[in-house]
Enzyme design. Structure first.
Site, PDB file in Angstrom:
ATOM      1  N   PRO A 151     -21.743  11.111  30.840  1.00  0.00           N
ATOM      2  CA  PRO A 151     -22.441  12.106  30.634  1.00  0.00           C
ATOM      3  C   PRO A 151     -22.436  12.526  29.257  1.00  0.00           C
ATOM      4  CG  PRO A 151     -20.792  12.474  32.170  1.00  0.00           C
ATOM      5  CD  PRO A 151     -20.581  11.130  31.612  1.00  0.00           C
TER       6      PRO A 151
ATOM      7  N   ARG B 285     -37.567  -3.668  35.687  1.00  0.00           N
ATOM      8  CA  ARG B 285     -38.834  -3.398  36.028  1.00  0.00           C
ATOM      9  C   ARG B 285     -39.818  -3.672  34.925  1.00  0.00           C
ATOM     10  NH1 ARG B 285     -40.444  -0.843  40.441  1.00  0.00           N
ATOM     11  NH2 ARG B 285     -42.067   0.086  39.294  1.00  0.00           N
TER      12      ARG B 285
ATOM     13  N   ASP C 152     -46.740   2.540  36.068  1.00  0.00           N
ATOM     14  CA  ASP C 152     -45.868   3.337  36.478  1.00  0.00           C
ATOM     15  C   ASP C 152     -45.647   4.640  35.918  1.00  0.00           C
ATOM     16  OD1 ASP C 152     -42.573   1.180  36.889  1.00  0.00           O
ATOM     17  OD2 ASP C 152     -44.372   1.987  38.532  1.00  0.00           O
TER      18      ASP C 152
HETATM   19  C1  4FV Z   1     -22.343   9.482  34.125  1.00  0.00           C
HETATM   20  C2  4FV Z   1     -23.775  10.190  34.122  1.00  0.00           C
HETATM   21  C3  4FV Z   1     -21.239   9.929  34.886  1.00  0.00           C
HETATM   22  C4  4FV Z   1     -17.951  10.638  34.587  1.00  0.00           C
HETATM   23  C5  4FV Z   1     -16.708  10.243  34.717  1.00  0.00           C
HETATM   24  C6  4FV Z   1     -17.906   8.717  35.628  1.00  0.00           C
HETATM   25  C7  4FV Z   1     -18.894   9.794  35.296  1.00  0.00           C
HETATM   26  C8  4FV Z   1     -16.629   9.403  35.685  1.00  0.00           C
HETATM   27  N1  4FV Z   1     -22.479   8.233  33.531  1.00  0.00           N
HETATM   28  N2  4FV Z   1     -24.582   9.203  33.315  1.00  0.00           N
HETATM   29  N3  4FV Z   1     -24.103  11.230  34.535  1.00  0.00           N
HETATM   30  N4  4FV Z   1     -20.154   9.234  34.873  1.00  0.00           N
HETATM   31  O1  4FV Z   1     -21.376  10.988  35.535  1.00  0.00           O
HETATM   32  O2  4FV Z   1     -23.925   8.154  33.250  1.00  0.00           O
HETATM   33  O3  4FV Z   1     -15.897   8.335  35.184  1.00  0.00           O
END
Ligand code: 4FV
Length: 246
Positions: free
Chosen positions: A89, A154, A169
């Protein structure tokens, strides 16, 4: 293009690798997908990959040693330059532009985290880029890795059955896609727009472009702010809005 994925759940990728566009591309060897399980890079009998966070607090953190060994093994397995990407995130938000940037690499090593995340020192030592699929928290990086693999694949030549599919797309031009219809031409008394049955491909292309602009104006005006409409596009959008008010 080759994807190496570091994950505690390799089965998820076995599944994905057996179906749909990605499955076909792997069968055609247009893309390659290999998983690396950090547990295979542990020394202890419990194959420990996580531990309690320093400083206390809830949850567990992924240990750096098994991850670093897995990443180094994945990187050196093929003598081709690669980017090591951590899905989290905290990463740059993935969009079609990001997808087209990532598709330029001949291979990507993707780290799918679990638990609260990874030891921060791994980010500095072995991760090139951090990418996020959206501002929400998942229980693992596997689904984001699959999203990235699907979106990037894609855009690769010979992956989609139809050459121009990816070009047409959504977001290819920064606009939403036009509406789609198929048989029956009348359903519940609702007919398909007659222009689509006309066989006049010039008229059909014009209608689709107008719908793409109009739907973007209605549903995602933020996208329109990002693009400079040319005169033709502006007149199509005005026409769409005019017709709405009729
Ligand atoms: C996430 C997202 C995501 C955070 C802690 C996995 C999680 C756990 N990854 N974009 N949104 N990852 O939420 O890529 O380990």
């Amino acid at each position: 293009m080759r994807f190496d994925v570091i994950t505690l759940f390799p089965d998820l990728f076995e599944q994905a690798a057996s179906m749909g566009v990605v499955g076909k591309a792997i069968a055609a060897d247009t893309i390659q997908l290999k998983t690396w399980n950090p547990r295979d890079f542990t020394q202890d009998v419990h194959r420990t990959v996580d531990d309690r966070p320093f400083g206390g607090g809830p949850g567990m953190v992924m240990k750096i040693e098994p991850l670093q060994k897995a990443i180094k093994s994945a990187v050196k397995v093929i003598d081709k330059p690669t980017k090591v990407i951590y899905l989290s995130p905290q990463g740059r938000k993935l969009d079609q532009q990001g997808v087209e940037y990532l598709a330029k690499f001949s291979r990507l090593v993707l780290l799918a985290g679990r638990y609260e995340g990874i030891d921060e020192r791994l980010l500095e030592a072995d991760i090139d880029e951090e990418w996020s699929i959206g501002d929400f928290v998942l229980s693992g990086g596997e689904l984001p890795a699959l999203v990235l693999i699907d979106a990037v694949s894609r855009t690769l030549p010979d992956v989609l059955g139809h050459k121009c599919s990816a070009v047409e797309d959504s977001f290819a031009e920064g606009l939403l896609d036009h509406p789609h219809y198929t048989r029956p031409d009348v359903f519940d008394g609702i007919s398909v727009p007659s222009v689509l049955l006309s066989g006049d491909h010039k008229k059909i292309a014009r209608w689709r472009e107008k719908q793409s602009l109009g739907k973007t104006w209605q549903k995602r005006p933020d996208l329109l702010e990002k693009i400079e409409l040319n005169e033709h596009q502006q007149s199509l959008l005005d026409e769409f809005i005019q017709e709405l008010n009729n």
